[in-house]
Design a protein around this motif. Structure first.
Motif, PDB file in Angstrom:
ATOM      1  N   ASP A 120     -21.802  56.649  45.864  1.00  0.00           N
ATOM      2  CA  ASP A 120     -21.658  57.676  44.821  1.00  0.00           C
ATOM      3  C   ASP A 120     -21.497  57.086  43.410  1.00  0.00           C
ATOM      4  O   ASP A 120     -21.195  57.799  42.465  1.00  0.00           O
ATOM      5  CB  ASP A 120     -20.476  58.606  45.157  1.00  0.00           C
ATOM      6  CG  ASP A 120     -19.160  57.844  45.256  1.00  0.00           C
ATOM      7  OD1 ASP A 120     -19.156  56.615  44.989  1.00  0.00           O
ATOM      8  OD2 ASP A 120     -18.135  58.462  45.613  1.00  0.00           O
ATOM      9  N   ASN A 156     -22.181  62.612  53.237  1.00  0.00           N
ATOM     10  CA  ASN A 156     -21.034  62.499  52.343  1.00  0.00           C
ATOM     11  C   ASN A 156     -21.500  62.274  50.889  1.00  0.00           C
ATOM     12  O   ASN A 156     -21.048  62.956  49.959  1.00  0.00           O
ATOM     13  CB  ASN A 156     -20.166  61.334  52.852  1.00  0.00           C
ATOM     14  CG  ASN A 156     -18.937  61.132  52.021  1.00  0.00           C
ATOM     15  OD1 ASN A 156     -18.384  62.091  51.485  1.00  0.00           O
ATOM     16  ND2 ASN A 156     -18.512  59.888  51.877  1.00  0.00           N
ATOM     17  N   VAL A 157     -22.424  61.356  50.686  1.00  0.00           N
ATOM     18  CA  VAL A 157     -22.945  61.078  49.331  1.00  0.00           C
ATOM     19  C   VAL A 157     -23.756  62.278  48.828  1.00  0.00           C
ATOM     20  O   VAL A 157     -23.635  62.697  47.670  1.00  0.00           O
ATOM     21  CB  VAL A 157     -23.821  59.795  49.327  1.00  0.00           C
ATOM     22  CG1 VAL A 157     -24.422  59.545  47.954  1.00  0.00           C
ATOM     23  CG2 VAL A 157     -23.008  58.589  49.779  1.00  0.00           C
ATOM     24  N   THR A 159     -23.394  65.407  49.576  1.00  0.00           N
ATOM     25  CA  THR A 159     -22.494  66.510  49.218  1.00  0.00           C
ATOM     26  C   THR A 159     -21.883  66.270  47.834  1.00  0.00           C
ATOM     27  O   THR A 159     -21.808  67.188  47.011  1.00  0.00           O
ATOM     28  CB  THR A 159     -21.380  66.654  50.282  1.00  0.00           C
ATOM     29  OG1 THR A 159     -22.012  66.754  51.552  1.00  0.00           O
ATOM     30  CG2 THR A 159     -20.522  67.872  50.051  1.00  0.00           C
ATOM     31  N   LYS A 160     -21.494  65.016  47.568  1.00  0.00           N
ATOM     32  CA  LYS A 160     -20.925  64.697  46.249  1.00  0.00           C
ATOM     33  C   LYS A 160     -21.962  64.894  45.146  1.00  0.00           C
ATOM     34  O   LYS A 160     -21.639  65.359  44.045  1.00  0.00           O
ATOM     35  CB  LYS A 160     -20.421  63.253  46.223  1.00  0.00           C
ATOM     36  CG  LYS A 160     -19.145  63.057  47.022  1.00  0.00           C
ATOM     37  CD  LYS A 160     -18.695  61.615  46.904  1.00  0.00           C
ATOM     38  CE  LYS A 160     -17.439  61.380  47.725  1.00  0.00           C
ATOM     39  NZ  LYS A 160     -17.125  59.965  47.839  1.00  0.00           N
ATOM     40  N   GLU A 163     -22.306  68.561  44.531  1.00  0.00           N
ATOM     41  CA  GLU A 163     -21.128  69.081  43.820  1.00  0.00           C
ATOM     42  C   GLU A 163     -21.271  68.880  42.312  1.00  0.00           C
ATOM     43  O   GLU A 163     -20.702  69.617  41.520  1.00  0.00           O
ATOM     44  CB  GLU A 163     -19.850  68.398  44.326  1.00  0.00           C
ATOM     45  CG  GLU A 163     -19.329  69.006  45.609  1.00  0.00           C
ATOM     46  CD  GLU A 163     -18.292  68.128  46.308  1.00  0.00           C
ATOM     47  OE1 GLU A 163     -17.947  68.458  47.450  1.00  0.00           O
ATOM     48  OE2 GLU A 163     -17.841  67.119  45.720  1.00  0.00           O
ATOM     49  N   LYS A 164     -22.010  67.852  41.938  1.00  0.00           N
ATOM     50  CA  LYS A 164     -22.260  67.604  40.517  1.00  0.00           C
ATOM     51  C   LYS A 164     -23.562  68.254  40.061  1.00  0.00           C
ATOM     52  O   LYS A 164     -24.090  67.926  38.986  1.00  0.00           O
ATOM     53  CB  LYS A 164     -22.320  66.100  40.245  1.00  0.00           C
ATOM     54  CG  LYS A 164     -20.963  65.424  40.381  1.00  0.00           C
ATOM     55  CD  LYS A 164     -20.992  64.035  39.790  1.00  0.00           C
ATOM     56  CE  LYS A 164     -19.650  63.339  39.892  1.00  0.00           C
ATOM     57  NZ  LYS A 164     -18.581  63.983  39.121  1.00  0.00           N
TER      58      LYS A 164
END
Ligand SMILES: [Zn+2]
Length: 392
Positions: A120, A156-157, A159-160, A163-164
């Motif tokens: 990330d 996981n990456v 989703t982050k 989110e941005k």
């Protein structure tokens, strides 16, 4: 309102002369007129050739701290060993270099990037950047039984990134690093923001050997560096690596095959005929850096409308500039015109990234960015001194 003109204007596919490009302050193209329609004193007349902003179809922004640190011309397997051995830089340096690399690309006239993502670290910079990024979050791993773990690391990456509000999709790293079950999981993931994919393909002869009979440098890499038993985790298919990939690639989605240095002419033709949404990306300077070998571009001309250009990362390049990649290609392949290279560097990449409503060509309504190329010779070829400057 701004007005630009130059001796030549490459609109993304063709050359225009004696035209004026009218934009608003944001760079949106309002009109493209004959020069005679404008008072010349109101036009910013530039010396050289104007072209649209460049699309960098393949980059790894997160590796920006590795500039100058990986030895050259050792082959891909050794490159991977070296890369993984120095992945422990201080976080503030990692972050600083990412910001610098983003600024460097912008200075070099790049407006959109297909960026590979394994962690990330780049997300903050990308979310603030003036460049448009699509993040290709790679899923990969050698042990078939660990498929769920590999996929959840990518998720996981991803989703982050989402989110941005970053454009992102989960994608396979390469045929040799993605077992069958993981391939299936990646291509059936429906939450991608765009269903587009980018896969490293046939970058080295070792990939061919690995698939053909389980020998060569990749086998050594698995056994000696990753301490795996290659014959337990990988069963050679007896085929070319790209044939394995084609079993999974969805025909209706845009897929970028990156490098293709060892793809045969026949493979290129067959794949292009059968998979109308496969695009071919070349990263010539990285190929020279890692393998000291360029693809045979004569083979590529049959897929001209689907060739894109990438810089790869500064782990295998000394500059993030699509223009320098164009120069490298033409220096060694003078049969490729500047017009053709600009098409590869602009509209083709924009189409692959599904951004051609905004980028890739100088057309009314688009905001493609404008670059000025200097020092073209009388035959429109790039010279050693040719340079690019972002004008909007
Ligand atoms: Zn790459």
């Amino acid at each position: 309102m701004k007005k630009f003109s130059a001796e030549k204007i490459f609109d993304g596919k063709n050359i225009m002369k004696e035209k004026v490009i009218v934009t608003d302050v944001e760079g949106k193209i309002l009109s493209i007129d004959d020069s005679s329609e404008h008072d010349s004193s109101s036009v910013n007349f530039l010396s050289g050739a104007i072209c649209p902003g460049f699309i960098n179809a393949h980059c790894h922004l997160e590796l920006s701290y590795m500039r100058g640190r990986v030895p050259k011309e050792k082959g891909l397997a050794q490159f991977i060993r070296d890369l993984l051995s120095i992945r422990n830089e201080r976080m503030e340096i990692v972050m600083e270099e990412i910001v610098k690399a983003d600024e460097e690309m912008r200075r070099n006239g790049i407006v959109a990037v297909g960026d590979i993502c394994n962690d990330d670290h780049t997300l903050n910079t990308k979310s603030k950047s003036k460049i448009f990024y699509h993040s290709f979050v790679e899923a990969y791993g050698f042990i078939p039984a660990n498929t769920a773990k590999y996929f959840s690391a990518a998720l996981n990456v991803f989703t982050k990134a989402r989110e941005k509000n970053l454009s992102a999709s989960i994608t396979p790293h390469a045929p040799y690093s993605v077992p069958e079950e993981l391939m299936k999981k990646i291509f059936s993931f429906s939450e991608n923001e765009k269903q587009i994919f980018s896969i490293h393909n046939q970058e080295t002869e070792a990939e061919t050997q690995f698939f053909a009979n389980g020998t060569g440098d990749f086998t050594k890499l698995l056994n000696e560096f990753f301490k795996l038993n290659s014959s337990e985790v990988f069963h050679p298919t007896g085929e070319r690596s790209v044939n394995y990939l084609l079993k999974f690639i969805p025909k209706e989605k845009n897929v970028l095959l990156v490098h293709n240095t060892f793809t045969s002419e026949e493979e290129m033709k067959n794949i292009s005929n059968e998979f109308s949404k496969v695009y071919w990306c070349t990263c010539p300077r990285a190929n020279l850096y890692i393998e000291n070998r360029l693809p045979d571009y004569k083979r590529w001309m049959s897929v001209n409308d689907r060739i894109c250009i990438g810089t790869d990362s500064v782990a295998s390049n000394d500059v993030l500039s699509i223009f320098e990649e164009m120069k490298t290609i033409q220096q060694k392949n003078s049969f490729i015109s500047t017009e053709q290279l600009i098409q590869w560097a602009t509209i083709n990449g924009a189409k692959f990234l599904e951004l051609n409503d905004q980028f890739g060509s100088i057309e009314i309504g688009k905001t493609p960015g404008l670059n000025l190329i200097s020092d073209l010779n009388e035959k429109n070829m790039l010279s050693e001194n040719s340079a690019v400057r972002k004008i909007i």
